[in-house]
Design an enzyme around this catalytic site. Structure first.
Site, PDB file in Angstrom:
ATOM      1  N   HIS A 180       0.855  -1.101   0.150  1.00 37.52           N
ATOM      2  CA  HIS A 180      -0.122   0.208   0.018  1.00 37.52           C
ATOM      3  C   HIS A 180       0.807   1.047  -0.059  1.00 37.52           C
ATOM      4  O   HIS A 180       1.360   1.742   0.939  1.00 37.52           O
ATOM      5  CB  HIS A 180      -0.684  -0.177   1.318  1.00 37.52           C
ATOM      6  CG  HIS A 180      -1.946   0.917   1.315  1.00 37.52           C
ATOM      7  ND1 HIS A 180      -3.364   0.887   1.716  1.00 37.52           N
ATOM      8  CD2 HIS A 180      -2.149   2.316   0.738  1.00 37.52           C
ATOM      9  CE1 HIS A 180      -3.913   1.831   1.555  1.00 37.52           C
ATOM     10  NE2 HIS A 180      -3.114   2.942   0.977  1.00 37.52           N
TER      11      HIS A 180
ATOM     12  N   ARG B 171       2.252   8.598  -6.414  1.00 40.07           N
ATOM     13  CA  ARG B 171       1.682  10.005  -6.910  1.00 40.07           C
ATOM     14  C   ARG B 171       1.833  10.519  -8.213  1.00 40.07           C
ATOM     15  O   ARG B 171       1.188  11.146  -8.869  1.00 40.07           O
ATOM     16  CB  ARG B 171       2.131  11.269  -6.035  1.00 40.07           C
ATOM     17  CG  ARG B 171       1.929  11.172  -4.407  1.00 40.07           C
ATOM     18  CD  ARG B 171       0.577  11.488  -4.112  1.00 40.07           C
ATOM     19  NE  ARG B 171       0.035  11.404  -3.076  1.00 40.07           N
ATOM     20  CZ  ARG B 171      -0.643  10.871  -2.001  1.00 40.07           C
ATOM     21  NH1 ARG B 171      -1.770  10.268  -2.739  1.00 40.07           N
ATOM     22  NH2 ARG B 171      -0.901  11.078  -0.782  1.00 40.07           N
TER      23      ARG B 171
ATOM     24  N   ASP C 284       0.835   2.789   3.647  1.00 41.93           N
ATOM     25  CA  ASP C 284       0.072   3.779   3.294  1.00 41.93           C
ATOM     26  C   ASP C 284       0.947   5.064   2.996  1.00 41.93           C
ATOM     27  O   ASP C 284       0.316   6.183   3.417  1.00 41.93           O
ATOM     28  CB  ASP C 284      -1.278   4.084   4.386  1.00 41.93           C
ATOM     29  CG  ASP C 284      -2.566   4.956   3.839  1.00 41.93           C
ATOM     30  OD1 ASP C 284      -2.259   5.248   2.593  1.00 41.93           O
ATOM     31  OD2 ASP C 284      -3.216   5.177   4.371  1.00 41.93           O
TER      32      ASP C 284
HETATM   33 ZN   LIG Z   1      -6.878   4.148   2.155  1.00 39.51          ZN
END
Ligand SMILES: [Zn+2]
Lengths: 428, 325
Positions: free
Chosen positions: A56, A60, A303
């Site tokens: 994850h 960009r 993340d």
């Molecule tokens: Zn998320």
């Protein structure tokens, strides 16, 4: 020189051994291996892990190259000990076609710091209305196997059901960002004691838990596999634990920051702590650690969410959500899981390499450290202690919540198929 | 006192009593033919309003002018949240212009705190209302009004509100007035009860130093003051309560309910009042209702706060008798 001898490393935290790399592969693992013709890396009791795999990551590119690019993001990944990252689909344009995923995949290959496995969007434009061409993305050069509308929740139960069913045809998995949209309209932080005091709109735990509950039931009903992104509440843990006990094919991830930080940090109104899902309570943090230890939560995923300075240097409500994580993940996991005795280094290899590679079907990654395997490796100085200094980050963005905080451990070397991408803490 | 006034929770009991006492002195200025003190002559104060509030702005402006400060009004309507950097940019502009204090109103909770702590600006920051967080000068003027009415202007000097029972009614969830009042009234020793439908009470309220009730009629007879909070009509569309009629039946204050309050008890409202739904005209116009006094007291309180944050080292406040020499 194509041979490298890593001398005296504690493979997966075990007794010191030598690891001989020849070309792209590990040639031998043992004691007293000959250094002849090889460049020697003195590992001296450092921990040797299989190259880390992040299921994850937000790179960009395309669209927000001011925050991060495939190049800067993969350099950050190599600095953090990663050899493979899964790039989320919420780019501009959205990664919802074969063209976009192939572009991202190719950039990763060209730069050569880390394999980039694109994640495809579940729905066109992440709009939750119409399935994206999941099959075409799978068949593309990128070979997409993980699909996610991350950043948004696939909240329509029918679309979610269809996606879960459809990807079975090619062994794919849907990674759900569990966030019931109506319950989180305008939400700014975890709903609870702190939000009540700060007057920031609450983000209730049930908004996450209700979607997870629904999705594991859907996965059970259609006999599919579902992956839950960034679990953040004790209740989510309970639901996943129940689902697994019932035999439902669900996997789950937790981020490093949800293992360490709580909503108490928001009292500073410093948007560096603004993240989706939000930082929760101490009780949630402890439940997440326990669940990662007992295997209810399968993996740690960063993340990694880079944002330029100006998107964070403002009032809380105006700030972007997210924090960078690739370069600090292993240190946070050491601090919260290893130094607390909850996980061994072998367990860390499982949660940060073997299992994520398995969930995402990342060929050549998450393999044992043994002869004949691809030489994707990470060397960690676990005795290191130091303050986090974002000025030294390879990531283009600096939105880390750990600035000035002391964290243990440091990745000193990373090898991608036998080639060093990080040497003595410096990018090669 | 701290350098900034961001939250009512920042004030100790002694800070708060000092502000109330100082406001009593300031109130006397209003009775003089020339309602002006030279205290802040040569100091520049900026009223930085990112959210419309004519009432609050005028109240601060009146206070600043009565203290002879130079006033800059800066309205940046609604722009900040959509374009993140403007708060910082504006702050740095003001810093460059050398303002001595910033009074800020913002729709985002925490914006004044960010302004005061991010190093964008050096001047003292006074929160004039931020999102659903805090509105400390409103809480101070409410406490001032209560002390004057329940104890008296002169007898009240040096006193807090120990043992007084104050009830806040209405939309607690979205109310910065409620948050500030709970903090300050608790600090001043009062017993606070919040009354609202459960949908308008925040999750996490159990940590607040107050009681919560859903039953207005049960609380009224035990209240020394009842403060009605504003309820926006939009809340109905978001299903916080079924209908306006049902809301006013359960939580509105009418003459009949007012009659159940003790004889000395006050009816307060931060204004502007929505007559009909939350308060009937009969109650609003009764002599128990302090709305107009609250407005006047607001100026005295803001003078006191500005004076104490900016007035420097002089120990004596702007005592009228010394002034007149
Ligand atoms: Zn998320």
């Amino acid at each position: 020189m194509s041979k490298i001898l890593i001398r005296g490393a504690r493979v997966l935290g075990g007794e010191p051994q030598d690891v001989l790399i020849d070309g792209e592969f590990i040639e031998a693992v043992g004691t007293g291996l000959s250094a002849e013709g090889a460049e020697v890396v003195e590992a001296d009791g450092k921990i040797l892990l299989p190259g880390l795999v992040d299921l994850h990551t937000h790179l960009r590119e395309p669209g927000r190259e001011d925050s991060e690019t495939v190049l800067t993001g993969t350099r950050a990944a190599a600095s953090g000990g990663y050899t493979s990252v899964f790039a989320m689909a919420n780019t501009f344009p959205v990664a919802d076609t074969a063209g976009v995923v192939e572009q991202v995949y190719r950039l990763g290959k060209e730069h050569g710091y880390c394999d980039v496995q694109p994640i495809g969007a579940v729905t066109v434009g992440l709009e939750g209305k119409k399935l994206a061409e999941l099959g075409a993305m799978h068949e593309s050069a990128a070979g997409v196997t993980v699909f996610s509308d991350d950043g948004k929740c696939v909240d329509d139960a029918v679309i979610m059901r269809r996606a879960l069913e459809y990807v079975k045809a090619f062994g794919g998995v849907v990674a759900q960002h569990a966030q019931e949209p109506r319950l989180t309209e305008g939400a700014q932080m975890n709903e609870g004691v702190v939000s009540a005091e700060l007057g920031l709109s609450g983000w209730p735990a049930v908004a996450e838990e209700s979607i997870i509950a629904r999705d594991v039931l859907l996965a059970e009903h259609v006999g599919s596999r579902v992956h839950i992104c960034h679990l953040s509440t004790a209740g989510s843990v309970e639901i996943v634990r129940w689902a697994k006990s019932r035999g439902i094919d669900v996997t789950a991830e937790v981020t490093p920051h949800h293992l360490l930080l709580t909503d108490e940090m928001v009292r500073s109104y410093n948007p560096v702590y603004k993240v989706n899902p939000p930082l929760r309570t101490e009780r949630d943090v402890l439940a997440l650690r326990e669940a990662l230890a007992d295997g209810t939560i399968d993996i740690v995923a960063t993340d990694h969410a880079p944002h330029p300075h100006e998107d964070k240097d403002c009032e809380w409500a105006a700030a972007a959500m997210g924090m960078v994580g690739l370069e600090t993940a292993l240190s946070v996991v050491q601090r919260t899981m290893v130094d607390t005795g909850l996980l061994t280094w072998a367990d860390v290899a499982d949660r940060m390499s073997f299992a994520p590679a398995r969930i995402g079907s990342a060929a050549g990654h998450g393999r044992p450290v043994s002869a004949g395997e691809p030489a994707n490796l990470t060397l960690v100085d676990s005795a290191y202690r130091g303050e986090v200094d974002p000025a030294g980050f390879a990531s283009r963005s600096r939105n880390t919540p750990y600035e000035g905080r002391e964290l243990p451990g440091r990745v000193t070397h990373t090898f991608l198929r036998g080639r060093a991408t990080l040497v003595d803490g410096k990018l090669a | 006192m701290k350098r900034h006034l961001i939250s009512a929770a920042d004030l100790t009991r002694d800070d708060a009593v000092l502000i109330l006492d100082t406001a009593e002195e300031m109130a006397r200025v209003a009775d003089r033919p020339i309602k002006k003190l030279p205290t802040l002559r040569g100091r520049t104060i900026c009223n930085l309003f990112f959210e419309d509030s004519t009432r609050t702005r005028i109240s601060f402006e009146a206070a600043e002018k009565r203290l002879s400060a130079d006033v800059i009004n800066f309205a940046a309507k609604g722009s900040s949240v959509s374009k993140g950097e403007s708060l910082k940019d504006t702050a740095q502009t003001l810093e460059a212009m050398g303002v001595d204090a910033v009074v800020i109103r913002h729709s985002a909770s925490g914006a004044p705190y960010r302004l005061a702590t991010s190093g964008w600006i050096d001047a003292p920051v006074i929160n004039a209302g931020d999102g659903t967080h805090q509105h400390p000068t409103q809480a101070l003027l409410d406490a001032f009004t209560m002390r004057r009415r329940l104890i008296g202007p002169d007898a009240g000097l040096g006193q807090d509100l120990a043992g007084r029972r104050i009830t806040l009614v209405g939309d607690v969830l979205h109310s910065r007035v409620a948050r500030s009042n709970v903090d300050l009234l608790h600090t001043l020793g009062a017993e606070v009860t919040l009354v609202a439908p459960p949908t308008l009470v925040p999750v996490g309220v159990e940590n607040w130093p107050c009681e919560v009730s859903y039953d207005l009629d049960a609380v009224l007879p035990k209240s020394d003051a009842v403060m009605m909070l504003r309820v926006q009509r939009e809340r109905m569309n978001a299903a916080f309560f079924p209908t306006e009629r049902e809301y006013s039946r359960r939580y509105g204050l009418d003459g009949e309910r007012m009659a159940r309050m003790p004889g000395h008890a006050l009816v307060m409202h931060p204004g502007p009042m929505v007559r009909g739904m939350e308060i009937t005209a009969e109650v609003a116009d009764s002599d128990r209702c302090t709305v107009v006094e609250q407005v006047a007291n607001g100026v005295s309180i803001r003078m006191a706060v500005l004076y104490l944050l900016l007035g420097g080292n002089e120990p004596a406040l702007t005592h009228p008798r010394t002034e007149e020499k």
